[in-house]
Design a protein around this motif. Structure first.
Motif, mmCIF file in Angstrom:
data_model
loop_
_atom_site.group_PDB
_atom_site.id
_atom_site.type_symbol
_atom_site.label_atom_id
_atom_site.label_comp_id
_atom_site.label_asym_id
_atom_site.label_seq_id
_atom_site.Cartn_x
_atom_site.Cartn_y
_atom_site.Cartn_z
ATOM 1 N N ALA A 167 0.828 -1.209 0.000
ATOM 2 C CA ALA A 167 0.000 0.000 0.000
ATOM 3 C C ALA A 167 0.861 1.257 0.000
ATOM 4 C CB ALA A 167 -0.921 -0.001 1.217
ATOM 5 N N PHE A 168 1.947 1.247 0.772
ATOM 6 C CA PHE A 168 2.818 2.428 0.850
ATOM 7 C C PHE A 168 3.443 2.719 -0.513
ATOM 8 C CE2 PHE A 168 6.638 4.846 1.778
ATOM 9 C CZ PHE A 168 6.224 5.719 2.779
ATOM 10 N N LYS A 169 3.916 1.677 -1.188
ATOM 11 C CA LYS A 169 4.541 1.882 -2.493
ATOM 12 C C LYS A 169 3.510 2.329 -3.522
ATOM 13 C CE LYS A 169 7.772 -0.103 -5.785
ATOM 14 N NZ LYS A 169 8.659 -1.248 -6.096
ATOM 15 N N ARG A 170 2.280 1.792 -3.429
ATOM 16 C CA ARG A 170 1.242 2.202 -4.365
ATOM 17 C C ARG A 170 0.912 3.684 -4.208
ATOM 18 N NH1 ARG A 170 -2.382 -1.237 -3.007
ATOM 19 N NH2 ARG A 170 -3.801 0.097 -1.797
ATOM 20 N N HIS A 171 0.900 4.188 -2.964
ATOM 21 C CA HIS A 171 0.538 5.581 -2.713
ATOM 22 C C HIS A 171 1.691 6.544 -2.977
ATOM 23 C CE1 HIS A 171 -3.110 4.061 -0.821
ATOM 24 N NE2 HIS A 171 -3.537 5.295 -0.757
ATOM 25 N N THR A 172 2.925 6.146 -2.676
ATOM 26 C CA THR A 172 4.052 7.088 -2.739
ATOM 27 C C THR A 172 5.027 6.803 -3.867
ATOM 28 O OG1 THR A 172 5.506 5.809 -1.270
ATOM 29 C CG2 THR A 172 3.921 7.316 -0.229
ATOM 30 N N GLY A 173 4.947 5.591 -4.468
ATOM 31 C CA GLY A 173 5.899 5.230 -5.509
ATOM 32 C C GLY A 173 7.229 4.755 -4.977
ATOM 33 N N GLU A 174 7.338 4.504 -3.659
ATOM 34 C CA GLU A 174 8.605 4.127 -3.047
ATOM 35 C C GLU A 174 8.338 3.129 -1.923
ATOM 36 O OE1 GLU A 174 12.629 6.543 -1.716
ATOM 37 O OE2 GLU A 174 10.667 7.495 -1.538
ATOM 38 N N ALA A 175 9.174 2.090 -1.829
ATOM 39 C CA ALA A 175 9.027 1.106 -0.760
ATOM 40 C C ALA A 175 9.337 1.754 0.589
ATOM 41 C CB ALA A 175 9.949 -0.075 -1.002
ATOM 42 N N PRO A 176 8.723 1.263 1.682
ATOM 43 C CA PRO A 176 8.954 1.884 3.001
ATOM 44 C C PRO A 176 10.419 1.932 3.403
ATOM 45 C CG PRO A 176 7.108 0.360 3.095
ATOM 46 C CD PRO A 176 7.727 0.172 1.750
ATOM 47 N N GLY A 177 11.159 0.823 3.198
ATOM 48 C CA GLY A 177 12.568 0.802 3.577
ATOM 49 C C GLY A 177 13.386 1.814 2.800
ATOM 50 N N ALA A 178 13.114 1.914 1.501
ATOM 51 C CA ALA A 178 13.843 2.879 0.672
ATOM 52 C C ALA A 178 13.516 4.301 1.088
ATOM 53 C CB ALA A 178 13.500 2.650 -0.801
ATOM 54 N N PHE A 179 12.236 4.550 1.411
ATOM 55 C CA PHE A 179 11.850 5.887 1.857
ATOM 56 C C PHE A 179 12.561 6.242 3.162
ATOM 57 C CE2 PHE A 179 9.179 8.408 4.701
ATOM 58 C CZ PHE A 179 9.106 9.582 3.977
ATOM 59 N N ARG A 180 12.628 5.286 4.094
ATOM 60 C CA ARG A 180 13.303 5.559 5.378
ATOM 61 C C ARG A 180 14.777 5.870 5.152
ATOM 62 N NH1 ARG A 180 12.481 1.550 10.325
ATOM 63 N NH2 ARG A 180 11.145 3.231 11.114
ATOM 64 N N ARG A 181 15.456 5.089 4.324
ATOM 65 C CA ARG A 181 16.881 5.333 4.079
ATOM 66 C C ARG A 181 17.106 6.684 3.421
ATOM 67 N NH1 ARG A 181 16.476 -0.189 2.814
ATOM 68 N NH2 ARG A 181 16.228 0.280 0.588
ATOM 69 N N ARG A 182 16.259 7.029 2.452
ATOM 70 C CA ARG A 182 16.421 8.303 1.766
ATOM 71 C C ARG A 182 16.169 9.472 2.703
ATOM 72 N NH1 ARG A 182 13.079 11.713 -0.437
ATOM 73 N NH2 ARG A 182 11.284 10.309 -0.353
ATOM 74 N N SER A 183 15.117 9.390 3.513
ATOM 75 C CA SER A 183 14.794 10.495 4.419
ATOM 76 C C SER A 183 15.893 10.687 5.463
ATOM 77 C CB SER A 183 13.447 10.247 5.100
ATOM 78 O OG SER A 183 13.500 9.096 5.920
ATOM 79 N N ARG A 184 16.522 9.574 5.900
ATOM 80 C CA ARG A 184 17.609 9.695 6.875
ATOM 81 C C ARG A 184 18.861 10.285 6.218
ATOM 82 N NH1 ARG A 184 16.442 6.012 11.144
ATOM 83 N NH2 ARG A 184 14.199 6.249 11.505
#
Length: 304
Positions: free
Chosen positions: A272-289
């Motif tokens: 669901a997260f990837k469908r809404h944002t276009g990015e997997a949760p783990g990848a989003f966390r690494r990028r934001s950090r």
């Protein structure tokens, strides 16, 4: 809400509460990012390039930067000013919210400065209700209340634009029977509060409608008219916003984040997260950090 703005509102980024005393003048920035400001108490002066552009009193709401920018520089600030002679000085309080870049469409028709006087705000129960919820959330300094405050930024803008539309067209006093308008907005606000306080609950439109004292069809119709999206679509976006905040700011596992926003499994949440944002949760966390910048929620895509 006008059709041209449905689904095209910019995302809320940051909200803050400013407190001070007019005896020691202070100011809040109002720069390039589109922003919305609520004067809770006190008096303020909006300046552009050092020149007074607007006087604001308690209860006023002002939107800045959503319309096209004019030619030349526009350095903007809101400064607290002393009360007029004969009025006792009081504490000044300002709530400021910034938004991602406006996506154009219907918002491009807005003036660079949109002023909603206190009287018009009071006659817009939905806007008053969201402002009240936002004040309550900002009054308590805790991570949970901060997340709740951020989740209110999109409804705040939606209701402000709705109020502006009625003011602009001269229909604020006759568009709806006032008693009916108050009942309508209180019920929508109740549903919003339930979603924001319990995003992990297994909400259905039927359950939300029952809590609001409405039929399923009536809630769906009224919610869509006010916020531009169906109730469960809004809930899904709210869950993704909370999840993005938890991923960017916390150290919980993906399974823990999934449970906190209402998903039974890490797999279902990740999909669901990837469908809404276009990015997997783990990848989003690494990028934001790794970016080391203030957290900004990525644009929410239309659910497939």
């Amino acid at each position: 809400m006008a059709d041209e703005t449905e689904g095209r509102l910019p995302r809320g980024v940051v909200v803050s509460r400013h407190l001070g005393h007019p005896g020691a003048p202070w100011r809040a920035g109002a720069g390039d990012p589109p922003s919305l400001h609520v004067v809770v108490q006190g008096a303020f002066r909006l300046s552009q390039d050092g020149v007074c552009a607007l006087e604001l009193d308690a209860g006023d709401v002002v939107l800045l930067g959503f319309g096209p920018r004019g030619p030349g520089p526009r350095e903007q600030s809101l400064r607290c000013v002393a009360p007029p002679p004969g009025r006792a000085p009081a504490e000044a309080e300002l709530i400021s919210a910034t938004y991602a870049a406006a996506p154009g469409g219907g918002l491009a028709a807005l003036a660079p400065v949109v002023h909603l006087p206190a009287g018009e705000v009071r006659r817009a129960p939905g806007l008053s209700a969201v402002v009240g919820l936002l004040r309550a959330a900002l009054a308590e300094a805790s991570p949970g209340q901060a997340r709740l405050a951020r989740s209110l930024l999109e409804p705040l803008l939606a209701y402000a634009l709705h109020c502006h539309e009625h003011v602009r067209e001269g229909r604020a006093s006759r568009a709806l029977d006032r008693r009916g308008a108050r009942a309508f907005d209180r019920r929508v606000a109740r549903v919003l509060r339930l979603m924001q306080e319990k995003p992990a609950e297994r909400w259905s439109v039927e359950a939300l409608a029952k809590a609001a004292g409405l039929s399923r069809a009536a809630l769906a119709r009224r919610f869509l008219a006010e916020l531009g999206v169906p109730p469960l679509r809004y809930l899904a976006e709210l869950r993704m916003q909370r999840a993005a905040e938890l991923l960017a700011e916390g150290d919980g596992s993906l399974a823990a984040v999934a449970a906190e926003v209402g998903y039974d499994s890490e797999f279902a949440f990740s999909r669901a997260f990837k469908r809404h944002t276009g990015e997997a949760p783990g990848a989003f966390r690494r990028r934001s950090r790794s970016e080391g910048a203030a957290f900004r929620l990525p644009p929410v895509r239309a659910a497939a």
